[in-house]
Design a protein around this motif. Structure first.
Motif, PDB file in Angstrom:
ATOM      1  N   ARG A 191       4.302   1.055  13.644  1.00 38.84           N
ATOM      2  CA  ARG A 191       4.458   2.468  13.943  1.00 38.84           C
ATOM      3  C   ARG A 191       4.972   3.419  12.702  1.00 38.84           C
ATOM      4  N   ARG A 192       5.639   2.754  11.888  1.00 33.25           N
ATOM      5  CA  ARG A 192       6.236   3.273  10.661  1.00 33.25           C
ATOM      6  C   ARG A 192       5.292   3.472   9.556  1.00 33.25           C
ATOM      7  N   PHE A 193       4.555   2.365   9.078  1.00 36.37           N
ATOM      8  CA  PHE A 193       3.872   2.124   7.697  1.00 36.37           C
ATOM      9  C   PHE A 193       2.389   2.026   8.083  1.00 36.37           C
ATOM     10  N   GLU A 214      -2.177  -0.828   7.743  1.00 37.50           N
ATOM     11  CA  GLU A 214      -2.612  -1.400   6.303  1.00 37.50           C
ATOM     12  C   GLU A 214      -1.520  -2.190   5.670  1.00 37.50           C
ATOM     13  N   LEU A 215      -0.105  -1.889   5.911  1.00 37.92           N
ATOM     14  CA  LEU A 215       0.843  -2.888   5.696  1.00 37.92           C
ATOM     15  C   LEU A 215       0.671  -4.263   6.188  1.00 37.92           C
ATOM     16  N   LEU A 216       0.333  -4.290   7.422  1.00 38.90           N
ATOM     17  CA  LEU A 216       0.455  -5.508   8.034  1.00 38.90           C
ATOM     18  C   LEU A 216      -0.702  -6.490   7.444  1.00 38.90           C
ATOM     19  N   PRO A 256       0.760  -1.298  -0.116  1.00 41.03           N
ATOM     20  CA  PRO A 256       0.009  -0.053   0.052  1.00 41.03           C
ATOM     21  C   PRO A 256       0.780   1.188   0.018  1.00 41.03           C
ATOM     22  N   GLY A 257       0.226   2.313  -0.791  1.00 43.41           N
ATOM     23  CA  GLY A 257       1.013   3.553  -0.819  1.00 43.41           C
ATOM     24  C   GLY A 257       2.394   3.556  -1.522  1.00 43.41           C
ATOM     25  N   GLY A 308       6.791   0.237  -0.740  1.00 48.06           N
ATOM     26  CA  GLY A 308       7.776  -0.576  -1.273  1.00 48.06           C
ATOM     27  C   GLY A 308       9.008   0.211  -1.476  1.00 48.06           C
ATOM     28  N   GLU A 309       8.802   1.486  -1.980  1.00 55.69           N
ATOM     29  CA  GLU A 309      10.065   2.424  -2.246  1.00 55.69           C
ATOM     30  C   GLU A 309      10.636   2.706  -1.158  1.00 55.69           C
ATOM     31  N   ARG A 310       9.993   3.258   0.040  1.00 52.95           N
ATOM     32  CA  ARG A 310      10.650   3.356   1.465  1.00 52.95           C
ATOM     33  C   ARG A 310      11.233   2.308   1.974  1.00 52.95           C
ATOM     34  N   LEU A 311      10.682   1.083   1.803  1.00 55.20           N
ATOM     35  CA  LEU A 311      11.298  -0.323   2.290  1.00 55.20           C
ATOM     36  C   LEU A 311      12.782  -0.379   1.558  1.00 55.20           C
ATOM     37  N   GLN A 312      12.825  -0.187   0.265  1.00 55.54           N
ATOM     38  CA  GLN A 312      13.899  -0.454  -0.621  1.00 55.54           C
ATOM     39  C   GLN A 312      14.948   0.491  -0.124  1.00 55.54           C
TER      40      GLN A 312
END
Length: 493
Positions: A207-209, A212-214, A179-180, A183-187
């Protein structure tokens, strides 16, 4: 459960290419504000000339001046996604078009009908190619995993949850449909694959994402249910093709008309239904005034169109038959103004009942079934030119039949038992004529007929079956109680 994802990477472009007569010519979809126009998508011919998505419109014209430009329409893209969802509904009762540019359908329950997955997949690809849509297909136990795999590798299939988790662990985070912009932020944080992401603490990811990510990860791996909004087919068909230029001849309308009819037949097949009445609208520009005396021409402030109604006596869904009938109706309509668009509306969609066929059908290969021949004759000659003969219930032979509409239900007259009567001749004369033969022999009779007192045409006759001197069987009558003055009314074969 097993979910198949059909990714449609060029949905908007394919929707335009399938309506143009020559899709091999360079064509591009254009979007963006007036000062920053750019290419949204290009076909193969335009790509070979150096055009690519994202290119500025001025640069595209510098490379290829004769490229055809079509405005990108997000609403049209959404309509075509719903159309393909209706097509997929014929293969599965659980279809979802939740994600743009993709359709997911549950296929395990359909294996008994369409065969194992390789055969089922080949069928899906064949039908999509016939409809004119490029695609990528993948199979996985969860719909989100199937969507991710379809974006990575066309034809990828995994049926076990363990194998699915191993395959997902190697998926790059930028290709995992997170979501959102997660993917770019984690990369950028050094997390390259979903396997690396799953090893991180869940509290820190929340806390960071955000949650929705989980939730996405749990549904992706099958750890949580994934409630999808399932597709429900509408109760009518409404298809439209914008021609993009003015058409002044019937012949030039046949190609887009065929596309609309094929789409209608696909929709009917998905509903397992048929169509009995529909309307073809020929749209004209508002500046063209239409003659006010034409009953089938409608004028509005924004849209002017000519209506071509098509009616059938029974529900049909064969694309070839529907196209031929519509073409015959269209050719009988004079175009009052150039046509800029076609629209097909079908609101009466009764159940489709296939015609009964013998197991060992002895008809020639090119023979046309009677219902189809009847519809073709009505479309070409007119509705009033085709009729059938029906019993009227009047005992007088000359009034025992009536002309009935070809679509009138003749089964109702067969429900009541018919009165038992002596044999009737196959050849009934238009009017009785004197029968003169000195060697007549009575075979059977008399059959007394007394009728017509209510309409002033009273008939009192005694009918006999006679054999003439030449061996012919005649059906004649004489006044009641007499055996002379014979009037011939018919011949037996």
């Amino acid at each position: 459960m097993l979910w198949a994802c059909i990714a449609l990477p060029r949905l908007a472009l394919d929707a335009v290419l399938r309506r143009v007569p020559d899709p091999s010519r360079p064509l591009a979809l254009v979007s963006g504000p007036a000062q920053l126009r750019h290419l949204h998508a290009v076909n193969a011919a335009a790509a070979e000339a150096g055009l690519k998505p994202g290119m500025r419109l001025s640069a595209a014209h510098a490379l290829l001046s004769d490229v055809a430009m079509v405005e990108y329409d997000p609403a049209s893209e959404a309509r075509w996604q719903r159309f393909l969802a209706a097509w997929a509904y014929r293969h599965s009762s659980q279809v979802s078009a939740r994600w743009p540019g993709a359709i997911v359908l549950e296929v395990r329950a359909s294996f008994r009908l369409f065969g194992p997955w390789p055969r089922f997949e080949a069928r899906l690809r064949e039908e999509l190619e016939g409809l004119g849509f490029s695609h990528r297909i993948a199979l996985a136990p969860t719909p989100r995993a199937a969507r991710v795999f379809a974006g990575l590798r066309d034809g990828f299939a995994v049926t076990g949850e363990g194998a699915m988790r191993e395959a997902l662990a190697r998926v790059p985070v930028r290709r995992a449909a997170l979501p959102g912009n997660a993917g770019e932020r984690l990369q950028r944080m050094g997390v390259h694959t979903l396997g690396d992401l799953r090893m991180l603490p869940r509290d820190g990811l929340r806390r960071r994402f955000g949650v929705e990510l989980l939730e996405h990860l749990d549904r992706l791996h099958g750890d949580a249910d994934d409630p999808l909004a399932l597709y429900a087919p509408p109760d009518h068909f409404d298809g439209r093709i914008d021609l993009g230029f003015e058409v002044e001849s019937h012949q030039a309308l046949l190609f887009p008309l065929r596309r609309l009819i094929v789409d209608l037949a696909t929709y009917l097949s998905a509903r397992d239904g048929g169509v009995q009445r529909f309307t073809l609208r020929l749209e004209h520009e508002a500046r063209h005034a239409l003659p006010s005396h034409e009953a089938d021409q409608v004028q509005h402030d924004a849209v002017r169109f000519t209506e071509v109604p098509v009616g059938l006596l029974a529900a049909e869904r064969d694309a070839g038959l529907l196209f031929e009938l519509t073409r015959n109706r269209l050719e009988q309509v004079a175009l009052p103004a150039p046509v800029i668009g076609l629209r097909l509306l079908a609101r009466e969609l009764p159940p489709f009942v296939p015609a009964e066929r013998d197991l060992f059908d002895t008809r020639p290969a090119q023979a046309v079934p009677w219902p189809q021949l009847r519809e073709r004759l009505r479309a070409r000659l007119g509705d009033e030119a085709v009729h059938r003969v029906a019993p009227s219930g009047d005992p007088r032979p000359e009034r025992a039949w009536r002309r009935a509409d070809a679509g009138e239900d003749g089964d109702a007259a067969c429900l009541a038992p018919a009165p038992r009567r002596p044999p009737r001749p196959a050849w009934l004369l238009p009017r009785p004529v004197p029968l003169r033969d000195p060697r007549l022999r009575i075979v059977s009779g008399p059959e007394r007929l007394e009728s017509g007192w209510w309409d002033g045409d009273d008939a009192r006759r005694d009918y006999y079956v006679l054999e003439t001197s030449r061996g012919q069987r005649a059906w004649a009558f004489a006044p009641p109680g007499e055996r002379e003055g014979w009037m011939l009314h018919g011949w037996f074969a």
